[in-house]
Design a protein around this motif. Structure first.
Motif, mmCIF file in Angstrom:
data_model
loop_
_atom_site.group_PDB
_atom_site.id
_atom_site.type_symbol
_atom_site.label_atom_id
_atom_site.label_comp_id
_atom_site.label_asym_id
_atom_site.label_seq_id
_atom_site.Cartn_x
_atom_site.Cartn_y
_atom_site.Cartn_z
ATOM 1 N N VAL A 9 -74.871 -10.268 -42.680
ATOM 2 C CA VAL A 9 -76.203 -9.776 -43.011
ATOM 3 C C VAL A 9 -77.171 -10.954 -43.083
ATOM 4 N N LEU A 10 -78.191 -10.918 -42.226
ATOM 5 C CA LEU A 10 -79.196 -11.975 -42.212
ATOM 6 C C LEU A 10 -80.323 -11.599 -43.174
ATOM 7 N N ALA A 11 -80.452 -12.393 -44.248
ATOM 8 C CA ALA A 11 -81.431 -12.119 -45.303
ATOM 9 C C ALA A 11 -82.184 -13.392 -45.665
ATOM 10 N N ALA A 12 -82.494 -14.205 -44.642
ATOM 11 C CA ALA A 12 -83.110 -15.512 -44.898
ATOM 12 C C ALA A 12 -84.552 -15.599 -44.416
ATOM 13 N N GLY A 13 -85.157 -14.438 -44.069
ATOM 14 C CA GLY A 13 -86.539 -14.446 -43.579
ATOM 15 C C GLY A 13 -87.533 -14.737 -44.689
ATOM 16 N N PHE A 14 -88.796 -14.896 -44.295
ATOM 17 C CA PHE A 14 -89.834 -15.293 -45.253
ATOM 18 C C PHE A 14 -90.792 -14.165 -45.626
ATOM 19 N N SER A 15 -90.644 -12.991 -45.063
ATOM 20 C CA SER A 15 -91.455 -11.807 -45.421
ATOM 21 C C SER A 15 -92.950 -12.083 -45.358
ATOM 22 N N GLU A 47 -65.766 -5.802 -45.162
ATOM 23 C CA GLU A 47 -66.041 -7.227 -45.403
ATOM 24 C C GLU A 47 -67.456 -7.574 -44.960
ATOM 25 N N ILE A 48 -68.201 -8.171 -45.885
ATOM 26 C CA ILE A 48 -69.608 -8.501 -45.639
ATOM 27 C C ILE A 48 -69.857 -9.931 -46.100
ATOM 28 N N VAL A 49 -70.663 -10.648 -45.321
ATOM 29 C CA VAL A 49 -71.138 -11.978 -45.695
ATOM 30 C C VAL A 49 -72.657 -11.960 -45.535
ATOM 31 N N ILE A 50 -73.381 -12.526 -46.515
ATOM 32 C CA ILE A 50 -74.844 -12.549 -46.471
ATOM 33 C C ILE A 50 -75.330 -13.983 -46.326
ATOM 34 N N MET A 77 -84.378 -17.274 -36.873
ATOM 35 C CA MET A 77 -83.221 -16.396 -36.987
ATOM 36 C C MET A 77 -81.992 -16.972 -36.300
ATOM 37 N N GLY A 78 -82.180 -17.625 -35.146
ATOM 38 C CA GLY A 78 -81.038 -18.195 -34.439
ATOM 39 C C GLY A 78 -80.294 -19.212 -35.282
ATOM 40 N N ALA A 79 -81.043 -20.037 -36.004
ATOM 41 C CA ALA A 79 -80.411 -21.047 -36.857
ATOM 42 C C ALA A 79 -79.662 -20.393 -38.018
ATOM 43 N N SER A 80 -80.258 -19.350 -38.610
ATOM 44 C CA SER A 80 -79.583 -18.634 -39.701
ATOM 45 C C SER A 80 -78.317 -17.953 -39.200
ATOM 46 N N LEU A 81 -78.401 -17.376 -38.003
ATOM 47 C CA LEU A 81 -77.238 -16.728 -37.411
ATOM 48 C C LEU A 81 -76.137 -17.748 -37.129
ATOM 49 N N ALA A 82 -76.519 -18.887 -36.571
ATOM 50 C CA ALA A 82 -75.538 -19.935 -36.271
ATOM 51 C C ALA A 82 -74.829 -20.389 -37.549
ATOM 52 N N PHE A 83 -75.610 -20.620 -38.592
ATOM 53 C CA PHE A 83 -75.032 -21.042 -39.869
ATOM 54 C C PHE A 83 -74.057 -19.994 -40.391
ATOM 55 N N GLY A 84 -74.485 -18.733 -40.382
ATOM 56 C CA GLY A 84 -73.631 -17.666 -40.893
ATOM 57 C C GLY A 84 -72.333 -17.537 -40.119
ATOM 58 N N VAL A 85 -72.421 -17.554 -38.797
ATOM 59 C CA VAL A 85 -71.217 -17.412 -37.969
ATOM 60 C C VAL A 85 -70.260 -18.574 -38.212
ATOM 61 N N SER A 86 -70.802 -19.755 -38.426
ATOM 62 C CA SER A 86 -69.934 -20.917 -38.653
ATOM 63 C C SER A 86 -69.153 -20.816 -39.960
ATOM 64 N N GLN A 87 -69.569 -19.905 -40.847
ATOM 65 C CA GLN A 87 -68.914 -19.745 -42.154
ATOM 66 C C GLN A 87 -68.026 -18.500 -42.239
ATOM 67 N N LEU A 88 -67.929 -17.739 -41.154
ATOM 68 C CA LEU A 88 -67.171 -16.489 -41.207
ATOM 69 C C LEU A 88 -65.673 -16.738 -41.367
#
Length: 194
Positions: A9-15, A47-50, A77-88
């Motif tokens: 779950v990508l929740a790192a945006g700035f709204s 299983e969920i990772v945020i 978003m690409g950087a947040s996605l990359a970071f998240g995937v690297s931690q799965l």
């Protein structure tokens, strides 16, 4: 064979368009937007990772769901996605990349996409001919996802691997609807934008 599919779950945006932290905004029933999103995902995916930013992490508590704080969210978003995937977890066969600001997607949609995802495939939901979210990536694509550094998310990876992409028609218009303004918190005002 049953595959082990999780949700990132990508929740790192700035709204910025919302004018405040939209993930903490109350919806019609008083629950926070992020609670709706996580509730629908967790009803379908075990299983969920945020991935989130420090300021956002302080605003909500996901309970037992792992929360990864990313300090480079301004890179997009690409950087947040990359970071998240690297931690799965290394034994996931695939993951659905879910956007935290899409609280109306139903659990059945998540279940349907997860059931079609395998280690070598990419699944993309479609509604009335339009692509939506979440997009599912098999484990084979995790190394490429972990190298992303732009704001386009996984679009370049999808473009490179068209032969492995499976579009899935979904009877859920919510796959096209994210929340950008306070007015959009009320479901009766929602309509998929063209």
């Amino acid at each position: 064979m049953t595959h082990r599919i999780g949700a990132l779950v990508l929740a790192a945006g700035f709204s910025r368009r919302f004018g405040g932290n939209k993930l903490a905004a109350p919806m019609a029933d008083g629950r926070k937007l992020i609670e709706h999103t996580l509730g629908n995902i967790s009803a379908a995916i075990a299983e969920i990772v945020i991935v989130t930013r420090e300021e956002t992490a302080e605003r909500f508590s996901p309970g037992a769901i792992p929360l990864l704080v990313f300090d480079g969210a301004e890179q997009g978003m690409g950087a947040s996605l990359a970071f998240g995937v690297s931690q799965l977890p290394t034994d996931w066969d695939g993951c659905l990349v879910c956007l935290a600001d899409m609280p109306h997607i139903g659990p059945e949609t998540y279940r349907q996409l997860a059931s079609r995802l395998g280690p070598k495939s990419i699944v993309i939901p479609r509604h009335n001919g339009r692509r939506g979210h979440p997009v599912g990536f098999g484990r084979d694509f995790f190394p490429e996802l972990a190298r992303l550094d732009n704001d386009r998310g996984g679009q370049a990876i999808i473009a490179r691997h068209q032969g492995r992409v499976e579009p899935i028609e979904i009877d859920d218009p919510a796959i096209l609807i994210d929340i950008d303004t306070p007015k959009e918190l009320d479901p009766k005002d929602l309509d998929p934008r063209p």
